[in-house]
Design an enzyme around this catalytic site. Structure first.
Site, PDB file in Angstrom:
ATOM      1  N   THR A   8       0.841  -1.197   0.000  1.00  0.00           N
ATOM      2  CA  THR A   8       0.000   0.000   0.000  1.00  0.00           C
ATOM      3  C   THR A   8       0.871   1.240   0.000  1.00  0.00           C
ATOM      4  O   THR A   8       1.979   1.234   0.521  1.00  0.00           O
ATOM      5  CB  THR A   8      -0.952   0.031   1.212  1.00  0.00           C
ATOM      6  OG1 THR A   8      -1.872   1.120   1.055  1.00  0.00           O
ATOM      7  CG2 THR A   8      -0.202   0.230   2.523  1.00  0.00           C
ATOM      8  N   ASP A  69      -7.827  -5.279  -0.518  1.00  0.00           N
ATOM      9  CA  ASP A  69      -8.720  -4.452  -1.302  1.00  0.00           C
ATOM     10  C   ASP A  69     -10.024  -4.395  -0.537  1.00  0.00           C
ATOM     11  O   ASP A  69     -10.445  -5.397   0.071  1.00  0.00           O
ATOM     12  CB  ASP A  69      -8.931  -5.003  -2.712  1.00  0.00           C
ATOM     13  CG  ASP A  69      -9.452  -3.930  -3.671  1.00  0.00           C
ATOM     14  OD1 ASP A  69      -9.187  -2.723  -3.438  1.00  0.00           O
ATOM     15  OD2 ASP A  69     -10.119  -4.275  -4.646  1.00  0.00           O
ATOM     16  N   ASP A 153     -15.651   6.914   5.605  1.00  0.00           N
ATOM     17  CA  ASP A 153     -15.927   6.825   7.040  1.00  0.00           C
ATOM     18  C   ASP A 153     -16.957   7.839   7.549  1.00  0.00           C
ATOM     19  O   ASP A 153     -17.763   7.508   8.412  1.00  0.00           O
ATOM     20  CB  ASP A 153     -14.637   6.942   7.857  1.00  0.00           C
ATOM     21  CG  ASP A 153     -13.784   5.677   7.777  1.00  0.00           C
ATOM     22  OD1 ASP A 153     -14.231   4.684   7.156  1.00  0.00           O
ATOM     23  OD2 ASP A 153     -12.676   5.687   8.331  1.00  0.00           O
ATOM     24  N   LYS A 173     -12.709   1.936  16.239  1.00  0.00           N
ATOM     25  CA  LYS A 173     -12.945   1.458  14.877  1.00  0.00           C
ATOM     26  C   LYS A 173     -12.200   0.151  14.643  1.00  0.00           C
ATOM     27  O   LYS A 173     -12.735  -0.778  14.035  1.00  0.00           O
ATOM     28  CB  LYS A 173     -12.501   2.516  13.856  1.00  0.00           C
ATOM     29  CG  LYS A 173     -12.724   2.085  12.416  1.00  0.00           C
ATOM     30  CD  LYS A 173     -12.196   3.101  11.422  1.00  0.00           C
ATOM     31  CE  LYS A 173     -12.280   2.550  10.010  1.00  0.00           C
ATOM     32  NZ  LYS A 173     -11.630   3.392   9.023  1.00  0.00           N
ATOM     33  N   ARG A 179     -11.593  -4.158   8.000  1.00  0.00           N
ATOM     34  CA  ARG A 179     -10.149  -4.400   7.901  1.00  0.00           C
ATOM     35  C   ARG A 179      -9.649  -5.089   9.167  1.00  0.00           C
ATOM     36  O   ARG A 179      -8.835  -6.009   9.110  1.00  0.00           O
ATOM     37  CB  ARG A 179      -9.390  -3.096   7.651  1.00  0.00           C
ATOM     38  CG  ARG A 179      -7.918  -3.323   7.339  1.00  0.00           C
ATOM     39  CD  ARG A 179      -7.229  -2.081   6.783  1.00  0.00           C
ATOM     40  NE  ARG A 179      -7.749  -1.749   5.467  1.00  0.00           N
ATOM     41  CZ  ARG A 179      -8.547  -0.705   5.218  1.00  0.00           C
ATOM     42  NH1 ARG A 179      -8.894   0.117   6.175  1.00  0.00           N
ATOM     43  NH2 ARG A 179      -8.986  -0.480   3.995  1.00  0.00           N
TER      44      ARG A 179
END
Length: 192
Positions: A8, A69, A153, A173, A179
């Site tokens: 990333t 992804d 978000d 979160k 994730r």
């Protein structure tokens, strides 16, 4: 300490993942391994894109690595933006433009149910591929709320919460996000 290459260039994503992994892992990103070009993401699925990115890095470094992804799937839009989440508003998109388009497309729509889905593709040192998936259900709110996080978000409210992802702290979160759920499965695999 175990070093992991994460395919990333997204600083926010790297911080989120390093925070989740903790002190037992040193995260290296694309720039850290000398990859500065954009990695292609032209597969029709999240799994395909994650694998394409991981394979790109593995082929250049020869080292185990992982990529993810993520797609936002909105039921009323037939699962869109899905695999096109990051570029929903076109080639010159931004988070703001993506959210604007999504909110416009949902004007007057009562069913705002949605989910974030993350797929991680990990290529180990032997070249074997492993996949890990995390999903969080929720809904799209009618206007932005919050300043934390990134991407969609400010308009995604996870089920069971009154706040959007952008109103939750990173730690909160990371306890419930798509994730985080995929990373938890990945971390369990790495620790076996």
């Amino acid at each position: 300490m175990q070093t992991l290459i994460f395919a990333t260039g997204n600083r926010h994503k790297a911080i989120e993942v390093q925070n989740f992994l903790g002190e037992g892992f040193a995260l290296r990103c694309l720039k850290d391994v000398g990859i500065t070009e954009d990695i292609p993401e032209n597969e029709p699925t999240l799994e395909g894109n994650a694998l394409q990115k991981a394979k790109y890095v593995f082929d250049r470094t020869g080292q185990s690595c992982f990529a993810d992804d993520t797609g936002l799937e909105v039921d009323a839009l037939g699962g869109a933006p899905g695999v096109h989440t990051a570029r929903y508003a076109g080639d010159e998109c931004s988070s703001e433009k993506n959210m604007d388009l999504l909110l416009r497309n949902l004007q007057g729509v009562s069913n705002r149910s949605a989910r974030f889905r993350t797929v991680i593709a990990y290529i180990d040192s032997f070249g074997a591929t492993h996949f890990f998936e995390g999903v969080v259900e929720g809904s799209i709110v009618e206007e932005r709320s919050g300043t934390e996080g990134f991407g969609y978000d400010p308009i995604f409210r996870p089920s069971g919460y009154a706040q959007t992802f952008a109103q939750l702290s990173l730690n909160d979160k990371n306890k419930i996000s798509h994730r985080a759920r995929a990373m938890q499965k990945f971390l369990e695999f790495l620790n076996q």
